[in-house]
Design a protein around this motif. Structure first.
Motif, short mmCIF file in Angstrom:
data_model
loop_
_atom_site.label_atom_id
_atom_site.label_comp_id
_atom_site.label_asym_id
_atom_site.label_seq_id
_atom_site.Cartn_x
_atom_site.Cartn_y
_atom_site.Cartn_z
N ALA A 68 9.48 -12.81 34.29
CA ALA A 68 8.50 -12.36 35.15
C ALA A 68 8.20 -10.77 34.43
N TYR A 69 9.38 -10.05 33.99
CA TYR A 69 9.17 -8.54 33.64
C TYR A 69 8.64 -8.86 32.22
N LEU A 70 8.80 -9.77 31.24
CA LEU A 70 7.97 -9.86 30.09
C LEU A 70 6.77 -10.17 30.20
N ALA A 71 6.47 -11.01 31.05
CA ALA A 71 4.79 -11.38 31.51
C ALA A 71 4.13 -10.21 32.08
N THR A 72 4.89 -9.52 32.85
CA THR A 72 4.06 -8.31 33.68
C THR A 72 3.59 -7.25 32.32
N PHE A 73 5.04 -7.03 31.52
CA PHE A 73 4.53 -6.02 30.55
C PHE A 73 3.52 -6.52 29.52
N LEU A 74 3.55 -7.83 29.03
CA LEU A 74 2.43 -8.50 28.46
C LEU A 74 1.04 -8.13 28.91
N ARG A 75 1.01 -8.51 30.19
CA ARG A 75 -0.21 -8.46 30.94
C ARG A 75 -0.83 -7.00 31.12
N LEU A 76 -0.01 -6.25 31.21
CA LEU A 76 -0.46 -4.76 31.26
C LEU A 76 -1.07 -4.16 29.76
N PHE A 102 4.54 -17.61 33.83
CA PHE A 102 3.11 -17.65 33.92
C PHE A 102 2.73 -17.27 35.24
N SER A 103 3.26 -17.34 36.21
CA SER A 103 2.83 -16.86 37.49
C SER A 103 2.73 -15.37 37.35
N CYS A 104 3.49 -14.57 36.72
CA CYS A 104 3.29 -13.01 36.56
C CYS A 104 2.00 -12.68 35.39
N PHE A 105 2.09 -13.56 34.48
CA PHE A 105 1.22 -13.17 33.31
C PHE A 105 -0.30 -13.68 33.92
N THR A 106 -0.52 -14.61 34.48
CA THR A 106 -1.95 -15.00 34.62
C THR A 106 -2.31 -14.52 36.02
N SER A 107 -1.38 -13.90 37.01
CA SER A 107 -1.74 -13.18 38.30
C SER A 107 -2.88 -13.48 38.84
N PHE A 108 -2.91 -14.40 39.86
CA PHE A 108 -4.00 -14.81 40.58
C PHE A 108 -4.85 -13.75 41.22
N SER A 109 -3.83 -12.50 41.50
CA SER A 109 -4.66 -11.36 42.01
C SER A 109 -5.59 -10.54 41.02
N ASN A 146 -7.16 -7.58 30.07
CA ASN A 146 -8.16 -8.54 29.87
C ASN A 146 -7.99 -9.47 30.66
N ASN A 147 -8.44 -9.71 31.95
CA ASN A 147 -8.24 -10.97 32.89
C ASN A 147 -8.81 -12.03 32.34
N PHE A 148 -9.75 -12.20 31.83
CA PHE A 148 -10.35 -13.48 31.16
C PHE A 148 -9.77 -13.99 30.14
N PHE A 149 -9.37 -13.23 29.08
CA PHE A 149 -8.60 -13.66 28.20
C PHE A 149 -7.01 -14.09 28.53
N ILE A 150 -6.54 -13.25 29.32
CA ILE A 150 -5.10 -13.67 30.10
C ILE A 150 -5.02 -14.95 30.63
N SER A 151 -6.05 -15.07 31.30
CA SER A 151 -6.20 -16.32 32.17
C SER A 151 -6.30 -17.71 31.10
N LEU A 152 -7.13 -17.65 29.91
CA LEU A 152 -7.37 -18.49 29.11
C LEU A 152 -6.15 -18.69 28.27
#
Length: 109
Positions: A13-21, A58-65, A25-31
């Protein structure tokens, strides 16, 4: 579930959050997330690895929020047509991207 599995989920989750930040780009991350989920769910993974990937990474990386916030900003502008188009487009593209990841994974094995 063992305590080590919880630690692995937290690290994922920590790694996914770091990558997300870093991508930001929400659209690119979701794909990317949809493709990877489809890719990994087709594999025969152990219970612990599956939970670590799906519940942790994946739950932290794609983040529904992030998806909801994107749609909220469109809706807040009062553009209903754009909201409906993006809502449907994002869901359909993510489903097909997940299916494509699943298909690619099956072709590799």
């Amino acid at each position: 579930m063992k305590i080590n599995n919880f630690i692995y989920i937290l690290l994922a989750a920590y790694l996914a959050t770091f990558l997300r930040l870093t991508i930001n780009n929400n659209f690119f991350i979701s794909l990317i997330g949809s493709f990877l989920v489809g890719f990994f769910i087709s594999k025969r993974l152990s219970y612990a690895i599956e939970k670590t990937l799906v519940s942790g990474f994946f739950s932290c990386f794609t983040s529904f929020s992030g998806f909801i916030y994107f749609l909220y900003t469109i809706l807040n502008q009062g553009d209903w047509i754009k909201f409906i188009i993006f809502f449907n487009l994002i869901i359909i593209l993510n489903l097909f991207t997940m299916l494509f990841g699943y298909w690619i994974s099956r072709k590799m094995t």
